[in-house]
Design an enzyme around this catalytic site. Structure first.
Site, mmCIF file in Angstrom:
data_model
loop_
_atom_site.group_PDB
_atom_site.id
_atom_site.type_symbol
_atom_site.label_atom_id
_atom_site.label_comp_id
_atom_site.label_asym_id
_atom_site.label_seq_id
_atom_site.Cartn_x
_atom_site.Cartn_y
_atom_site.Cartn_z
ATOM 1 N N ILE A 153 19.666 -105.757 -42.943
ATOM 2 C CA ILE A 153 20.253 -104.538 -42.393
ATOM 3 C C ILE A 153 21.452 -104.871 -41.514
ATOM 4 O O ILE A 153 22.490 -104.201 -41.558
ATOM 5 C CB ILE A 153 19.207 -103.724 -41.607
ATOM 6 C CG1 ILE A 153 18.026 -103.352 -42.507
ATOM 7 C CG2 ILE A 153 19.833 -102.458 -41.021
ATOM 8 C CD1 ILE A 153 16.875 -102.672 -41.774
ATOM 9 N N LEU A 170 20.163 -117.484 -37.372
ATOM 10 C CA LEU A 170 20.108 -117.989 -38.749
ATOM 11 C C LEU A 170 18.747 -118.620 -39.051
ATOM 12 O O LEU A 170 18.640 -119.797 -39.403
ATOM 13 C CB LEU A 170 21.240 -118.995 -39.025
ATOM 14 C CG LEU A 170 22.661 -118.426 -38.979
ATOM 15 C CD1 LEU A 170 23.683 -119.516 -39.281
ATOM 16 C CD2 LEU A 170 22.820 -117.254 -39.936
ATOM 17 N N THR A 171 17.715 -117.796 -38.932
ATOM 18 C CA THR A 171 16.383 -118.203 -39.383
ATOM 19 C C THR A 171 16.362 -118.159 -40.903
ATOM 20 O O THR A 171 17.394 -117.958 -41.538
ATOM 21 C CB THR A 171 15.306 -117.265 -38.816
ATOM 22 O OG1 THR A 171 15.568 -115.927 -39.273
ATOM 23 C CG2 THR A 171 15.309 -117.297 -37.299
ATOM 24 N N ASP A 201 9.763 -97.315 -38.463
ATOM 25 C CA ASP A 201 8.746 -96.259 -38.424
ATOM 26 C C ASP A 201 7.335 -96.830 -38.373
ATOM 27 O O ASP A 201 6.373 -96.101 -38.114
ATOM 28 C CB ASP A 201 8.899 -95.304 -39.613
ATOM 29 C CG ASP A 201 8.731 -95.970 -40.971
ATOM 30 O OD1 ASP A 201 8.576 -97.205 -41.034
ATOM 31 O OD2 ASP A 201 8.779 -95.250 -41.990
ATOM 32 N N TYR A 217 3.377 -107.380 -36.633
ATOM 33 C CA TYR A 217 4.815 -107.033 -36.668
ATOM 34 C C TYR A 217 5.069 -105.705 -35.984
ATOM 35 O O TYR A 217 5.914 -105.602 -35.076
ATOM 36 C CB TYR A 217 5.311 -106.980 -38.112
ATOM 37 C CG TYR A 217 6.592 -106.184 -38.259
ATOM 38 C CD1 TYR A 217 7.757 -106.578 -37.609
ATOM 39 C CD2 TYR A 217 6.629 -105.017 -39.034
ATOM 40 C CE1 TYR A 217 8.932 -105.830 -37.720
ATOM 41 C CE2 TYR A 217 7.797 -104.272 -39.156
ATOM 42 C CZ TYR A 217 8.947 -104.687 -38.498
ATOM 43 O OH TYR A 217 10.091 -103.949 -38.601
ATOM 44 N N ALA A 242 3.267 -103.997 -33.952
ATOM 45 C CA ALA A 242 2.912 -104.030 -32.528
ATOM 46 C C ALA A 242 4.025 -104.679 -31.712
ATOM 47 O O ALA A 242 4.344 -104.232 -30.598
ATOM 48 C CB ALA A 242 1.601 -104.785 -32.327
ATOM 49 N N SER A 243 4.632 -105.723 -32.265
ATOM 50 C CA SER A 243 5.724 -106.388 -31.541
ATOM 51 C C SER A 243 6.958 -105.488 -31.454
ATOM 52 O O SER A 243 7.657 -105.467 -30.448
ATOM 53 C CB SER A 243 6.071 -107.727 -32.206
ATOM 54 O OG SER A 243 6.673 -107.553 -33.476
ATOM 55 N N LYS A 244 7.219 -104.725 -32.510
ATOM 56 C CA LYS A 244 8.350 -103.799 -32.476
ATOM 57 C C LYS A 244 8.067 -102.633 -31.527
ATOM 58 O O LYS A 244 8.971 -102.160 -30.825
ATOM 59 C CB LYS A 244 8.670 -103.281 -33.877
ATOM 60 C CG LYS A 244 9.324 -104.301 -34.782
ATOM 61 C CD LYS A 244 10.674 -104.783 -34.260
ATOM 62 C CE LYS A 244 11.739 -103.711 -34.329
ATOM 63 N NZ LYS A 244 13.080 -104.239 -33.892
ATOM 64 N N HIS A 288 -3.412 -102.656 -44.129
ATOM 65 C CA HIS A 288 -2.275 -102.070 -44.826
ATOM 66 C C HIS A 288 -2.199 -100.568 -44.571
ATOM 67 O O HIS A 288 -3.101 -99.817 -44.920
ATOM 68 C CB HIS A 288 -2.401 -102.345 -46.328
ATOM 69 C CG HIS A 288 -1.116 -102.279 -47.068
ATOM 70 N ND1 HIS A 288 -0.972 -102.722 -48.352
ATOM 71 C CD2 HIS A 288 0.118 -101.831 -46.703
ATOM 72 C CE1 HIS A 288 0.278 -102.557 -48.749
ATOM 73 N NE2 HIS A 288 0.950 -102.001 -47.768
#
Length: 357
Positions: free
Chosen positions: A12, A34-35, A134, A166, A168-170, A299
């Site tokens: 993105i 740059l991962t 979202d 993921y 939860a971290s966002k 999921h």
């Protein structure tokens, strides 16, 4: 404006950088660690532009962040740098906590220190734009469970209920940004988007993963029954929306960005197969490669965005339908084999990850 874009070599982020350079007069400082998913090849079209600068910096490195702010004197920050793949967060959540939470905190503190030094007029113009997902909202009722489910959408006031490491971290990073706005007065805007797709997408994600597996004659794995519903947003539409929010969005506001394209995963995969049957025909149908595998842990069954606020307040609507956007995406992967072959020759081989329970 001079805009600092974090994660500008990602999927993105690179779309945002390309849009800014090709369609505006803004200057861009692309800051990226740059991962494995960062790729400067995604920016070859703009890399020689005089309004573009690259900084190879980790958002967790406060000393380097302070240098970048002082050296480049940005008017705004667009924060996209993040670990973003749910399956990887299941296998190894630590990196997600470090980058998405500590990294966002470190960036906020660097931005706050820099913002505090600005003149009053530049302070008023400065914006910290935090780009989120979202998935922080959890999931929505599924039509299989509730006949009225289609009427239920994520809005900007939906309570957070993240399901994966993921998300939860966002969610944590979203809360940090809003706290820095309320406590310190840092001018911020927040956006939460639905699932993106399009050119240059790293092939661990569903759509490019299916395209490349199909072309390689491999099986096309579908989690569970494949009835998980996502709202799909073409990445270039998203880039337009993000730049519009940065320029026109109101300080302290949140804007949800969706593609108005709710589809089940199984239907997305079948559509890809149908497009490939036309663009790259072979003796058998690509859909014959579909298999069903065990679902991933936790999921979410359905995401869907109510994007009426950004439409009503800022006049944004997606240009691409899912049909047009998906066709463009499949064609891009057919036309750009060298790009994805270079990716597959690196650290990723289209293997499945995220099976741990």
């Amino acid at each position: 404006m001079r805009i600092l874009v974090t994660g500008g070599a990602g999927f993105i982020g690179s779309a945002v950088v390309r849009h800014l350079i090709e369609n505006t007069e803004h200057e861009v400082i692309n800051l990226d660690k740059l991962t494995y998913a960062g790729n400067l090849e995604t920016l070859r079209e703009v890399s020689d532009n005089v309004r573009y600068v690259f900084e190879h910096v980790d958002i967790c490195d406060s000393q380097e962040l302070n240098r970048v702010f002082q050296q480049h004197q940005p008017d705004a920050v667009m924060h996209l740098a993040a670990e973003s793949h749910v399956d990887r967060s299941i296998d190894g959540p630590a990196e997600f906590m470090h980058t998405n939470i500590i990294g966002t905190y470190t960036l906020l503190e660097a931005a706050r220190a820099y913002w505090g030094q600005l003149s009053e007029s530049r302070k008023q113009q400065f914006r910290f734009h935090h780009i989120s997902t979202d998935e922080v909202y959890g999931d929505l009722p599924h039509p299989d469970e509730d006949v009225d489910a289609k009427q239920v959408l994520f809005t900007e006031t939906t309570a957070y209920e993240p399901s994966s490491p993921y998300s939860a971290s966002k969610a944590s990073s979203d809360h940090l940004v809003r706290a820095w706005h309320r406590t310190y007065g840092l001018p911020v805007v927040v956006t939460n988007c639905s699932n993106n797709y399009g050119p240059y997408h790293f092939p661990e994600k569903l759509i490019p993963h299916v395209i490349l597996n199909a072309l390689a004659g491999k099986s096309l794995p579908i989690y569970g029954k494949g009835d998980q519903i996502r709202d799909w947003l073409y990445v270039e539409d998203h880039a337009r929306a993000l730049c519009l929010v940065l320029e026109k969005g109101s300080n302290g506001e949140t804007y949800n960005i969706g593609g108005h394209n709710e589809l089940q995963n199984i239907d997305v995969v079948k559509l890809i197969c149908t497009i490939l049957d036309t663009l790259r025909p072979k003796d058998t149908k690509y859909s014959e490669q579909i298999i069903h595998v065990a679902d991933r842990p936790g999921h979410d069954r359905r995401y869907a965005i109510d994007a009426s606020k950004i439409k009503n307040d800022l006049g944004w609507m997606p240009k691409e339908t899912f049909a047009t956007g998906l066709h463009k995406t499949v064609q891009w992967y057919l036309d750009n084999e060298q790009w994805w072959q270079n990716v597959l020759n690196g650290s990723y081989r289209l293997e499945r990850i995220g099976e741990q329970i």
